[in-house]
Design a protein around this motif. Structure first.
Motif, PDB file in Angstrom:
ATOM      1  N   LEU A  22       0.826  -1.206   0.000  1.00 22.15           N
ATOM      2  CA  LEU A  22       0.000   0.000   0.000  1.00 22.15           C
ATOM      3  C   LEU A  22       0.865   1.263   0.000  1.00 22.15           C
ATOM      4  N   TRP A  23       2.038   1.200   0.600  1.00 25.07           N
ATOM      5  CA  TRP A  23       2.940   2.355   0.649  1.00 25.07           C
ATOM      6  C   TRP A  23       3.274   2.879  -0.749  1.00 25.07           C
ATOM      7  N   LEU A  24       3.364   1.963  -1.724  1.00 21.23           N
ATOM      8  CA  LEU A  24       3.713   2.369  -3.082  1.00 21.23           C
ATOM      9  C   LEU A  24       2.562   3.151  -3.724  1.00 21.23           C
ATOM     10  N   LEU A  25       1.332   2.741  -3.462  1.00 22.96           N
ATOM     11  CA  LEU A  25       0.186   3.509  -3.944  1.00 22.96           C
ATOM     12  C   LEU A  25       0.171   4.896  -3.306  1.00 22.96           C
ATOM     13  N   ARG A  26       0.474   4.962  -2.024  1.00 19.54           N
ATOM     14  CA  ARG A  26       0.521   6.275  -1.349  1.00 19.54           C
ATOM     15  C   ARG A  26       1.607   7.158  -1.955  1.00 19.54           C
ATOM     16  N   LEU A  27       2.764   6.589  -2.246  1.00 18.67           N
ATOM     17  CA  LEU A  27       3.856   7.346  -2.850  1.00 18.67           C
ATOM     18  C   LEU A  27       3.452   7.932  -4.196  1.00 18.67           C
ATOM     19  N   HIS A  28       2.691   7.169  -4.959  1.00 10.37           N
ATOM     20  CA  HIS A  28       2.276   7.592  -6.299  1.00 10.37           C
ATOM     21  C   HIS A  28       1.027   8.470  -6.291  1.00 10.37           C
ATOM     22  N   ASN A  29       0.504   8.805  -5.125  1.00  9.70           N
ATOM     23  CA  ASN A  29      -0.759   9.519  -5.005  1.00  9.70           C
ATOM     24  C   ASN A  29      -0.592  11.041  -4.901  1.00  9.70           C
TER      25      ASN A  29
END
Length: 172
Positions: A22-29
């Protein structure tokens, strides 16, 4: 799966999307990363997207990982989409800030095409970057996709956009 891009020395590996990603989705958000995708999502929308990625049964999502260092540089996947009276594979990707412009997306697109080919089921892998997203259109071209032309889509749902339809023949 490993993939190299001609003379480029860096290599990528696709690792299946997992519970801890999920951290990667947050980074790309960020507004910059989502400018061509309708803007940032709420935490609830990110969590729902993450759950869909983890549970994806038809296709698969991946972390894109550098083999020379093991750090995640982005995300990519493929999934089924109804298209032109049939069903095709669709792909999409995001490369994290700090890793853009180095060919990671091209290498990941080639690698995910191999995964879609191995999964069988569909002859075609499509990508639908917005017509004004020069970087993603360049990735499609460099990864070997054929431009079919502009199409009208909704993304996110309820937001009309004009995208290019890029297609890769998985039977070749």
């Amino acid at each position: 799966m490993d993939e190299t891009d001609g003379a480029a020395r860096a290599r990528v590996r696709l690792e299946p999307w997992g519970e801890d990603d999920l951290w990667l989705l947050r980074l790309h958000n960020s507004p910059e990363m989502t400018a061509h995708l309708g803007g940032p999502e709420t935490e609830e929308q990110l969590d729902a997207r993450h759950r869909r990625y983890v549970a994806l049964e038809s296709g698969r999502m991946y972390r894109v990982v550098r083999t020379d260092g093991g750090e995640a540089v982005g995300a990519i996947g493929f999934w089924e989409r109804p298209w032109a009276g049939g069903t095709v594979w669709e792909t999409g990707w995001a490369v994290s800030p700090g890793f853009q412009g180095r060919g990671f997306a091209v290498r990941a697109a080639r690698a995910v095409a191999e995964e879609a080919r191995a999964a069988g089921r569909h002859r075609w892998l499509h990508a639908f970057p917005r017509t004004d997203h020069a970087a993603s259109n360049a990735v499609c071209r460099r990864a070997g996709f054929t431009l079919l032309g502009p199409v009208e889509l909704e993304y996110p749902k309820g937001h009309p956009i004009t995208s290019n339809d890029w297609r890769l023949d998985l039977d070749e």
